[in-house]
Design a protein around this motif. Structure first.
Motif, PDB file in Angstrom:
ATOM      1  N   LYS A   1       0.817  -1.213   0.000  1.00  0.00           N
ATOM      2  CA  LYS A   1       0.000   0.000   0.000  1.00  0.00           C
ATOM      3  C   LYS A   1       0.857   1.272   0.000  1.00  0.00           C
ATOM      4  O   LYS A   1       0.341   2.370   0.228  1.00  0.00           O
TER       5      LYS A   1
ATOM      6  N   ARG B   1       2.549   4.223  -1.684  1.00  0.00           N
ATOM      7  CA  ARG B   1       2.225   4.887  -2.937  1.00  0.00           C
ATOM      8  C   ARG B   1       3.405   4.899  -3.902  1.00  0.00           C
ATOM      9  O   ARG B   1       3.214   4.882  -5.123  1.00  0.00           O
TER      10      ARG B   1
ATOM     11  N   ASN C   1      -5.538   0.264 -10.038  1.00  0.00           N
ATOM     12  CA  ASN C   1      -5.308   1.514  -9.310  1.00  0.00           C
ATOM     13  C   ASN C   1      -6.173   2.678  -9.791  1.00  0.00           C
ATOM     14  O   ASN C   1      -5.980   3.819  -9.370  1.00  0.00           O
TER      15      ASN C   1
ATOM     16  N   SER D   1      -7.866   5.098  -7.257  1.00  0.00           N
ATOM     17  CA  SER D   1      -7.033   5.819  -6.296  1.00  0.00           C
ATOM     18  C   SER D   1      -7.202   7.331  -6.447  1.00  0.00           C
ATOM     19  O   SER D   1      -7.240   7.858  -7.559  1.00  0.00           O
ATOM     20  N   ASN D   2      -7.256   8.002  -5.311  1.00  0.00           N
ATOM     21  CA  ASN D   2      -7.314   9.462  -5.302  1.00  0.00           C
ATOM     22  C   ASN D   2      -5.937  10.082  -5.069  1.00  0.00           C
ATOM     23  O   ASN D   2      -5.819  11.302  -4.971  1.00  0.00           O
ATOM     24  N   GLU D   3      -4.923   9.239  -4.969  1.00  0.00           N
ATOM     25  CA  GLU D   3      -3.557   9.699  -4.764  1.00  0.00           C
ATOM     26  C   GLU D   3      -3.026  10.339  -6.043  1.00  0.00           C
ATOM     27  O   GLU D   3      -3.002   9.700  -7.098  1.00  0.00           O
TER      28      GLU D   3
ATOM     29  N   ILE E   1      -0.364   8.507  -8.092  1.00  0.00           N
ATOM     30  CA  ILE E   1      -0.848   7.293  -8.755  1.00  0.00           C
ATOM     31  C   ILE E   1      -1.644   7.674 -10.008  1.00  0.00           C
ATOM     32  O   ILE E   1      -1.452   7.095 -11.078  1.00  0.00           O
ATOM     33  N   LYS E   2      -2.524   8.643  -9.869  1.00  0.00           N
ATOM     34  CA  LYS E   2      -3.311   9.094 -11.028  1.00  0.00           C
ATOM     35  C   LYS E   2      -2.393   9.597 -12.143  1.00  0.00           C
ATOM     36  O   LYS E   2      -2.601   9.305 -13.323  1.00  0.00           O
TER      37      LYS E   2
END
Length: 222
Positions: free
Chosen positions: A142, A144, A173, A176-178, A181-182
């Motif tokens: 997990k 990032r 992924n 994901s709101n990270e 990652i986006k």
């Protein structure tokens, strides 16, 4: 170590406080800097390497870790460049442990992106049978930055890209709101789009991606 002393002397002699201030704030105040920009830093690094070639060949892993313990960011960048230079084309399977350490330690986009493409990517080209286990292990953490590395490691693979794996990781992924990652999803798809634009377009149109990921993915296609 003589190499480390030489490098420290060179960096101290070329310190630029104005650059250091700007670089510190550009990197969200996460690291200290000597204020030495990439081109000059690599020039100084090569000077130190040329003076201590045998030491580097015999101790590059230890030197890599020592450099990672120093607070200034220039040392961290030198560490990963040294590791890449002396590991190139002769990785051992056990090297994944130090690769993970480098990804998890002093982590930010600059080191993680370099390691993902130039080190993890080359490692998994040499040991493709390790890909699924490494990806699975990194996803389970997990973390990032480890997750970002799984999405980006095929940068530069071009027609060697495992399309099924890339699309699968992007889909896993996709919720994901990270930010990192986006952004990685969009970047990886955009780069693969240079090799196979229609497949990327089909994937983007059939997959629910975050707006940032989609925008980055199709930027050069339509």
């Amino acid at each position: 170590m003589d190499f480390l002393c030489t490098l420290l002397q060179l960096f101290n002699s070329n310190r630029n406080e104005d650059n250091a201030f700007q670089m510190h704030h550009y990197m969200k105040c996460k690291f200290e800097f000597f204020g030495i920009k990439a081109t000059e830093r690599r020039k100084l690094l090569n000077q130190a390497i040329n003076k201590h070639k045998d030491e580097l060949v015999n101790n590059y892993k230890e030197i890599t870790k020592e450099l990672y313990l120093v607070k200034e960011r220039e040392f961290h960048m030198c560490a990963i460049e040294i590791f890449e230079k002396y590991s190139r084309k002769r990785y051992t399977k056990e090297n994944i442990n130090i690769i993970q350490y480098l990804l998890e330690t002093n982590s930010w986009w600059d080191t993680v992106d370099y390691i993902s493409k130039h080190i993890l990517g080359k490692y998994l080209l040499q040991f493709p049978e390790e890909t699924e286990s490494v990806i699975s292990k990194f996803l389970k953490t997990k973390n990032r930055w480890l997750i970002r590395s799984t999405i980006l490691f095929q940068l530069g693979y071009n027609d060697k890209t495992n399309q099924e794996l890339l699309f699968r990781l992007c889909k896993i992924n996709s919720t994901s709101n990270e930010f990192f990652i986006k952004k990685a999803i969009g970047w990886a798809l955009r780069e693969y789009g240079k090799t196979n634009p229609q497949s990327v377009l089909n994937f983007v149109n059939s997959t629910e991606l975050k707006p940032l990921s989609k925008k980055e993915a199709i930027r050069n296609i339509i």
